[in-house]
Structures are given as C-alpha cells and as structure tokens.
Design an enzyme around this catalytic site. Structure first.
Site, PDB file in Angstrom:
ATOM      1  N   GLY A   1       0.779  -1.229   0.000  1.00  0.00           N
ATOM      2  CA  GLY A   1       0.000   0.000   0.000  1.00  0.00           C
ATOM      3  C   GLY A   1       0.813   1.284   0.000  1.00  0.00           C
ATOM      4  O   GLY A   1       0.268   2.366   0.241  1.00  0.00           O
ATOM      5  N   LEU A   2       2.118   1.188  -0.263  1.00  0.00           N
ATOM      6  CA  LEU A   2       2.942   2.401  -0.240  1.00  0.00           C
ATOM      7  C   LEU A   2       3.260   2.915  -1.643  1.00  0.00           C
ATOM      8  O   LEU A   2       4.194   3.698  -1.838  1.00  0.00           O
ATOM      9  CB  LEU A   2       4.231   2.158   0.564  1.00  0.00           C
ATOM     10  CG  LEU A   2       4.013   1.816   2.046  1.00  0.00           C
ATOM     11  CD1 LEU A   2       5.340   1.592   2.749  1.00  0.00           C
ATOM     12  CD2 LEU A   2       3.216   2.914   2.757  1.00  0.00           C
ATOM     13  N   GLY A   3       2.498   2.478  -2.620  1.00  0.00           N
ATOM     14  CA  GLY A   3       2.601   3.058  -3.968  1.00  0.00           C
ATOM     15  C   GLY A   3       3.770   2.543  -4.786  1.00  0.00           C
ATOM     16  O   GLY A   3       4.189   3.218  -5.735  1.00  0.00           O
TER      17      GLY A   3
ATOM     18  N   SER B   1       3.945   0.201  -6.988  1.00  0.00           N
ATOM     19  CA  SER B   1       3.599  -0.022  -8.391  1.00  0.00           C
ATOM     20  C   SER B   1       3.427   1.319  -9.127  1.00  0.00           C
ATOM     21  O   SER B   1       3.932   1.498 -10.239  1.00  0.00           O
ATOM     22  CB  SER B   1       2.344  -0.892  -8.438  1.00  0.00           C
ATOM     23  OG  SER B   1       1.563  -0.602  -9.518  1.00  0.00           O
TER      24      SER B   1
ATOM     25  N   ALA C   1       4.707   4.322  -8.229  1.00  0.00           N
ATOM     26  CA  ALA C   1       5.996   5.024  -8.329  1.00  0.00           C
ATOM     27  C   ALA C   1       6.828   4.422  -9.455  1.00  0.00           C
ATOM     28  O   ALA C   1       7.484   5.145 -10.219  1.00  0.00           O
ATOM     29  CB  ALA C   1       6.743   4.938  -6.995  1.00  0.00           C
TER      30      ALA C   1
ATOM     31  N   ASP D   1      -2.851   7.407  -7.032  1.00  0.00           N
ATOM     32  CA  ASP D   1      -1.489   7.077  -6.620  1.00  0.00           C
ATOM     33  C   ASP D   1      -0.457   7.622  -7.611  1.00  0.00           C
ATOM     34  O   ASP D   1       0.531   8.253  -7.217  1.00  0.00           O
ATOM     35  CB  ASP D   1      -1.325   5.553  -6.478  1.00  0.00           C
ATOM     36  CG  ASP D   1      -2.128   4.985  -5.312  1.00  0.00           C
ATOM     37  OD1 ASP D   1      -2.925   5.736  -4.725  1.00  0.00           O
ATOM     38  OD2 ASP D   1      -1.961   3.800  -4.995  1.00  0.00           O
TER      39      ASP D   1
HETATM   40  C1  MEV Z   1      -4.773   2.078  -3.593  1.00  0.00           C
HETATM   41  O1  MEV Z   1      -3.547   2.656  -3.139  1.00  0.00           O
HETATM   42  C2  MEV Z   1      -5.886   3.066  -3.456  1.00  0.00           C
HETATM   43  C3  MEV Z   1      -7.263   2.571  -3.881  1.00  0.00           C
HETATM   44  O2  MEV Z   1      -8.171   3.637  -3.570  1.00  0.00           O
HETATM   45  C4  MEV Z   1      -7.344   2.251  -5.346  1.00  0.00           C
HETATM   46  C5  MEV Z   1      -7.232   3.476  -6.264  1.00  0.00           C
HETATM   47  O3  MEV Z   1      -7.451   4.618  -5.842  1.00  0.00           O
HETATM   48  O4  MEV Z   1      -6.948   3.259  -7.459  1.00  0.00           O
HETATM   49  C6  MEV Z   1      -7.696   1.354  -3.076  1.00  0.00           C
END
Ligand code: MEV
Length: 312
Positions: free
Chosen positions: A100-102, A104, A106, A146
C-alpha cells in the site's frame, strides 16, 4: 541513457471511495523507485527488477505479470518514436512491494519518465497520464490517485475526473508507517469492495457521502494545523473502511498498539493487509515506534516528499 525516480505514497484519507468519485487526500513519502533505461540495437525488451527479470522480442510479451506496465511503456515508446531497436530497463526500489505504499505507481511514473526521456522531454502531466495507462495493464480500475501524487509530490487532494490540487500548508505532524507484512493485491481488494457495493448500494452511497464530508473536514484541519482533530478524523475514516470490509485483525491490532502516543491511525492504501499510517507530534514519534517494535511490527517514520518525479 535516461534515468528517473519517483516517490512512494500514503493515502491520508479516502482510499477506495476515491474509485467511486469521492475526493482523497494523499502524500508522497521519502522512499523512491529509480528506473534507468537505454536503447539497444537488437529488437528486444529487457527488464530487470526485484520482482523478476524478463527479456523478449518485440512481437512477444513478458511472462512475469508484474512487469506488464514496463513492457507496455517500452512498446508504446518504440512505436511512437519509430525506434529501430529495443529498450533495456532497470528498476531499483526502496519501497516495499504490495503493502500500500505506492510501489507499483511510483515504478510506473519513474518508468514512464525514464523510457519517454530516451526520445523526448514530456511534461509531468503527460508522464502521469502515460503512467496511469501503464498501471491499467495490471490494475484496470485504478482511480489514478497514486500515480498523480507519485508524479507531483507533496500533499494533494485528488478527485477522479476533477484532477488534483496541491495543499499549500506544511503539516505540523509526523507520519509513522507500520507494515503488517501481509502483502495484498490492490486489484483483488478493489474488486472485493465492488462486490460489497453491489450487494449494499444504499449503505455504500451513504458511506461515500459521509467520506466526502470527512474529507472536507480533514482539508480544513490540515489548513488550521490541528493534528488532534485530524487524528480523530482518521479514526472515523478507519471505521468506514471497516464497514466496507478491508480491515482485518492484524491491522486492528497495529492500530491499537499505535493508539497510545499517536493522534490517530488507519489503513493506508487498499487494506486487507499492507500498512497502517499514524500521525503523531514529533516529540512522540520515538515512543510510538518503540511500542510498535516491541509488538514485533516493522515500522518507520516517514517524511513528506515535496519533489515528486525527478529526472536525471
Ligand atoms: C490504492 O492505493 C488506493 C485505492 O483507492 C485504489 C485506487 O485509488 O486506485 C484502493
């Protein structure tokens, strides 16, 4: 040779709901991905990264699914600039993958800048668009949030379709990131939320309205510099994320541990695993990190990155 780097990110407010048109608040963080590209004489694409390596002819494709965005970018630029030959890319990352830290996004932003930079200097907006297109090869329903923060850096408010706005205020809080070490597939969690929404249309719409109000409140609290109020809003946002089914016991446990000493904590990114973000006063960071470490949780204090995409 063309080199570019882009920061990772946290979502302060609004993940998932942003896919359905609600605004989100995101911040770029001081961990980066760097991509180095060069043209080669042979008609091949060669990609090397922590996620795997792949070398294939222009008529073929990679057999490593995670490398599809890079294949897409290389092929698109080769075609666009009628390049007679191939491209070699190397991806180096300081961002843990799939939490979840971006990482992909980045990587897509840095790769879009690096590969296009072999032929022409694109604007940041063009690179961001290209990166979103590339990311769609592995995550079709991305909101684009992201890639946008990884390109432009700083703290932004992002709306799908309405673009982004940079927050002018420097925050007076510190960010702590805790990694549950459970990796997730953003694509799958977003699909799970879509399923929840299909079965609970009215509840989901109501949550979207509440999240929108919360985002307006959070923008005001960032502006007025009130970390206590901001932390309370994070707790509220976490409750909405629980309701759409993206939290779990290991994430809730980290939230409880970081509770004493921080102003508030929540999931950052897709959830189902991945990371928790907490905000705290600078003087309390050490004690929050200490509690998390004693709990066996990998954690670090992150700084906001104001540069975004950099090219060399
Ligand atoms: C993922 O980092 C964030 C989500 O809201 C998906 C998106 O915004 O594309 C879950």
């Amino acid at each position: 040779m063309s080199k570019a780097s882009a920061p990772g990110k946290v979502i302060l407010f609004g993940e998932h709901f942003v896919v359905y048109g609600v605004k989100a608040i995101l911040a770029a963080i001081d961990r980066r991905i760097t991509v180095t590209s060069q043209t080669v004489g042979d008609s091949v694409i060669e990609i090397r990264s922590d996620l795997g390596a792949s070398k294939f002819g222009l008529e073929e494709g990679t057999d490593v699914a995670e490398l599809r965005p890079f294949e897409f970018l290389a092929k698109k630029m080769i075609k666009e600039f009628a390049h007679r030959g191939g491209i070699k890319m190397e991806i180096e990352s300081e961002i843990p993958h799939g939490v979840g830290l971006g990482s992909s996004s980045a990587a897509c932003v840095a790769a879009a800048a690096s590969v296009s930079g072999l032929f022409e200097k694109y604007s940041k907006s063009q690179i961001c668009e290209l990166a979103i297109e590339a990311e769609k090869t592995i995550f079709e329903s991305t909101s684009g949030a992201d890639c946008t923060v990884c390109t432009h850096g700083g703290i932004i408010t992002y709306g799908k379709g309405s673009g982004f706005e940079r927050t002018e205020f420097e925050p007076n809080f510190s960010l702590i990131i805790s990694n549950s070490a459970v990796t997730h597939s953003t694509d799958k969690i977003v699909a799970k939320v879509a399923e929840f929404r299909d079965g609970n249309v009215e509840t989901f719409d109501q949550l979207c309205r509440k999240e929108s109000e919360l985002i307006e409140g959070a923008k005001a609290e960032i502006k007025s510099g009130n970390p206590q109020a901001l932390g309370a809003l994070m707790g509220q946002n976490q409750e909405y994320l629980r309701q759409i089914g993206v939290s779990n016991e290991s994430l809730e446990q980290i939230i409880r541990v970081s509770g004493s000493g921080s102003h508030g904590s929540k999931i950052t990114g897709a959830g189902g695993g991945g990371c928790i973000i907490s905000i705290a006063d600078e003087g309390s960071v050490g004690s929050v990190l200490g509690s998390l470490e004693r709990n066996g949780t990998e954690c670090f204090a992150a700084k906001i990155d104001y540069s975004g995409l950099e090219t060399f």
